[in-house]
Design an enzyme around this catalytic site. Structure first.
Site, PDB file in Angstrom:
ATOM      1  N   GLY A  73       0.827  -1.213   0.000  1.00 44.43           N
ATOM      2  CA  GLY A  73       0.000   0.000   0.000  1.00 44.43           C
ATOM      3  C   GLY A  73       0.859   1.260   0.000  1.00 44.43           C
ATOM      4  N   THR A  75       1.783   3.223  -2.440  1.00 46.23           N
ATOM      5  CA  THR A  75       1.259   4.329  -3.249  1.00 46.23           C
ATOM      6  C   THR A  75       0.245   5.138  -2.429  1.00 46.23           C
ATOM      7  OG1 THR A  75       1.420   2.773  -5.090  1.00 46.23           O
ATOM      8  CG2 THR A  75       0.265   4.846  -5.520  1.00 46.23           C
ATOM      9  N   HIS A 126      11.987   0.252  -0.297  1.00 43.58           N
ATOM     10  CA  HIS A 126      11.607  -1.128   0.013  1.00 43.58           C
ATOM     11  C   HIS A 126      12.746  -1.838   0.767  1.00 43.58           C
ATOM     12  CE1 HIS A 126       7.906  -1.036  -2.115  1.00 43.58           C
ATOM     13  NE2 HIS A 126       8.383  -1.137  -3.338  1.00 43.58           N
ATOM     14  N   ARG A 148       1.346  -5.483   5.530  1.00 43.22           N
ATOM     15  CA  ARG A 148       0.069  -5.976   5.008  1.00 43.22           C
ATOM     16  C   ARG A 148      -0.010  -7.490   5.148  1.00 43.22           C
ATOM     17  NH1 ARG A 148      -2.191  -5.130  -1.227  1.00 43.22           N
ATOM     18  NH2 ARG A 148      -4.361  -5.570  -0.705  1.00 43.22           N
ATOM     19  N   SER A 156      -1.356  -9.668  -4.543  1.00 40.27           N
ATOM     20  CA  SER A 156      -1.120  -8.365  -5.169  1.00 40.27           C
ATOM     21  C   SER A 156       0.211  -8.385  -5.929  1.00 40.27           C
ATOM     22  CB  SER A 156      -1.125  -7.280  -4.089  1.00 40.27           C
ATOM     23  OG  SER A 156      -0.943  -6.016  -4.650  1.00 40.27           O
ATOM     24  N   TYR A 211      -1.866  -2.252   6.754  1.00 40.26           N
ATOM     25  CA  TYR A 211      -2.792  -1.853   5.681  1.00 40.26           C
ATOM     26  C   TYR A 211      -4.241  -2.052   6.127  1.00 40.26           C
ATOM     27  CZ  TYR A 211      -4.903  -2.068   0.938  1.00 40.26           C
ATOM     28  OH  TYR A 211      -5.683  -1.880  -0.189  1.00 40.26           O
ATOM     29  N   GLY A 284      -7.547  -2.835  -4.265  1.00 38.51           N
ATOM     30  CA  GLY A 284      -7.538  -2.120  -3.001  1.00 38.51           C
ATOM     31  C   GLY A 284      -8.507  -2.711  -1.984  1.00 38.51           C
TER      32      GLY A 284
HETATM   33  P1  A3P Z   1      -4.169  -4.842  -4.654  1.00 40.13           P
HETATM   34  O1  A3P Z   1      -3.288  -5.419  -5.717  1.00 40.13           O
HETATM   35  O2  A3P Z   1      -4.517  -5.863  -3.608  1.00 40.13           O
HETATM   36  O3  A3P Z   1      -5.357  -4.150  -5.173  1.00 40.13           O
HETATM   37  P2  A3P Z   1       1.987  -0.678  -3.500  1.00 40.13           P
HETATM   38  O4  A3P Z   1       1.526   0.726  -3.614  1.00 40.13           O
HETATM   39  O5  A3P Z   1       2.853  -0.902  -2.288  1.00 40.13           O
HETATM   40  O6  A3P Z   1       2.590  -1.157  -4.752  1.00 40.13           O
HETATM   41  O7  A3P Z   1       0.698  -1.565  -3.196  1.00 40.13           O
HETATM   42  C1  A3P Z   1      -0.297  -1.720  -4.169  1.00 40.13           C
HETATM   43  C2  A3P Z   1      -1.552  -2.215  -3.511  1.00 40.13           C
HETATM   44  O8  A3P Z   1      -2.208  -1.142  -2.826  1.00 40.13           O
HETATM   45  C3  A3P Z   1      -2.551  -2.722  -4.544  1.00 40.13           C
HETATM   46  O9  A3P Z   1      -3.303  -3.742  -3.866  1.00 40.13           O
HETATM   47  C4  A3P Z   1      -3.372  -1.467  -4.797  1.00 40.13           C
HETATM   48  O10 A3P Z   1      -4.616  -1.683  -5.402  1.00 40.13           O
HETATM   49  C5  A3P Z   1      -3.500  -0.925  -3.382  1.00 40.13           C
HETATM   50  N1  A3P Z   1      -3.822   0.506  -3.334  1.00 40.13           N
HETATM   51  C6  A3P Z   1      -3.382   1.472  -4.179  1.00 40.13           C
HETATM   52  N2  A3P Z   1      -3.909   2.654  -3.830  1.00 40.13           N
HETATM   53  C7  A3P Z   1      -4.691   2.454  -2.759  1.00 40.13           C
HETATM   54  C8  A3P Z   1      -5.529   3.313  -1.968  1.00 40.13           C
HETATM   55  N3  A3P Z   1      -5.622   4.597  -2.225  1.00 40.13           N
HETATM   56  N4  A3P Z   1      -6.206   2.750  -0.946  1.00 40.13           N
HETATM   57  C9  A3P Z   1      -6.109   1.436  -0.685  1.00 40.13           C
HETATM   58  N5  A3P Z   1      -5.357   0.573  -1.408  1.00 40.13           N
HETATM   59  C10 A3P Z   1      -4.645   1.073  -2.433  1.00 40.13           C
END
Ligand code: A3P
Length: 316
Positions: A73, A75, A126, A148, A156, A211, A284
């Site tokens: 999560g 991003t 990371h 998470r 994911s 998360y 998400g």
């Molecule tokens: P999913 O693949 O389970 O949907 P990162 O940013 O560390 O790469 O993680 C990506 C994961 O965070 C993805 O999970 C993505 O959809 C989810 N994600 C991205 N933006 C988000 C938000 N604003 N709120 C909640 N989850 C989010």
């Protein structure tokens, strides 16, 4: 190009060639192998970046480092931290910078932009806590760690890698490798434990979050993040509903529907991997693993987690 890191791509190859290695089942063709370095597995280019960070990144005591395992999560957390930290400057939530740029454009990865090209003293990584450059710890930079549930994180990650590779990776193979800890930045359990233990020892320095907890109560977490970043919301700001505005702005619903995050433009802040903006937004959701893993696979991952975290006070 301000995102160019000072890495000489072959400089660290000699050291890396002496390390134990495995085929990288997740990797895009870019990185064929995954190497074990100080207890963790890294893709070749990621490991080069880590070595470069140790050499080139010069943290300041006021830096705040967002630290995560891929797909935790990051991003979302980047968006929340950016909107919270800059809320005085960008106080118009109907035309916010996050409407036109990816969260990754505002908070760079230290492994990609080791030259500190950032307007804000906020960076992301990371790199596991135990492998962060010593001076980050010594200078007492603050660290925000987001974790998470490994079942959702694995799904994911697997989906993300299939997309990046543009071909399917057999789920069973990916699962086996993940369980053995052989994925970039893995073992997942050790990545988390390093930060968890440090957060117990230095709670004022490391904010450890999950998360699932953030999804459950983003309002409280935005307030907590603001306090931790030393920019707590004033009573007046709270009365104005600023916390909720930031929660709404950074929600999956809002961010994933923005043109900038729906498009397939490669994000320059993601370095050589050239990841498209839309790859960071999938579902998400909490519990999506159930749509992919059998109950047995889920239970087996839980078992490993229980065993690895036994006695640590941490559970998922
Ligand atoms: P999913 O693949 O389970 O949907 P990162 O940013 O560390 O790469 O993680 C990506 C994961 O965070 C993805 O999970 C993505 O959809 C989810 N994600 C991205 N933006 C988000 C938000 N604003 N709120 C909640 N989850 C989010």
């Amino acid at each position: 190009n301000t995102n160019e890191s000072p890495i000489n791509p072959t400089k660290y190859r000699e050291i890396i060639s002496t390390l134990p290695r495995q085929p990288n089942v997740f990797a895009p063709p870019l990185d064929q192998y995954i190497h074990k370095y100080q207890g963790f597995w890294f893709r070749t280019t990621m490991l080069e970046s880590i070595m470069s960070v140790h050499e080139h990144f010069t943290p300041q005591p006021t830096d705040i480092i967002i630290c995560t395992n891929p797909k935790s999560g990051t991003t979302w957390l980047k968006a929340l931290c950016f909107a919270t930290f800059t809320r005085t400057r960008f106080n118009d939530f109907s035309s916010h910078p996050l409407f036109t740029k990816s969260p990754h454009d505002f908070i760079p990865w230290i492994e990609i932009s080791a030259n500190r090209e950032s307007e804000l003293p906020v960076f992301a990584t990371h790199i596991p806590y135990t492998l962060l450059p010593k001076y980050i710890v010594e200078l007492k930079c603050k660290i925000i760690y987001l974790s998470r549930d490994p079942k959702d994180l694995f799904i994911s990650y697997w989906q993300f890698m299939c997309k990046l590779r543009k071909e399917a990776i057999p789920l069973e193979t990916a699962y086996q490798y993940f369980c053995k800890g052989i994925n970039s930045c893995g073992p997942w359990w050790d990545h988390i434990l390093g930060s968890w233990k440090a957060s117990l020892e230095f709670p004022e320095k490391i904010l450890f979050m999950k998360y699932e907890d953030m999804m459950n109560d983003p309002f409280s977490y935005v307030k907590r993040i603001a306090e931790f970043m030393s920019c707590p919301f004033s009573a007046e700001e709270e009365r104005q509903g600023l916390v909720q505005k930031i929660v709404n702005l950074c929600s999956f619903e809002t961010l994933s529907n923005l043109e900038v995050n729906r498009n397939s433009l490669e994000n320059s802040a993601t370095g050589a991997l050239k990841i498209e903006n839309n790859s960071f937004f999938r579902k998400g959701k909490v519990g999506d693993w159930k749509n992919y893993l059998t109950a047995e696979m889920g239970a087996h991952l839980d078992q490993i987690t229980e065993q690895k975290f036994s006695g640590s006070g941490l559970s998922f």
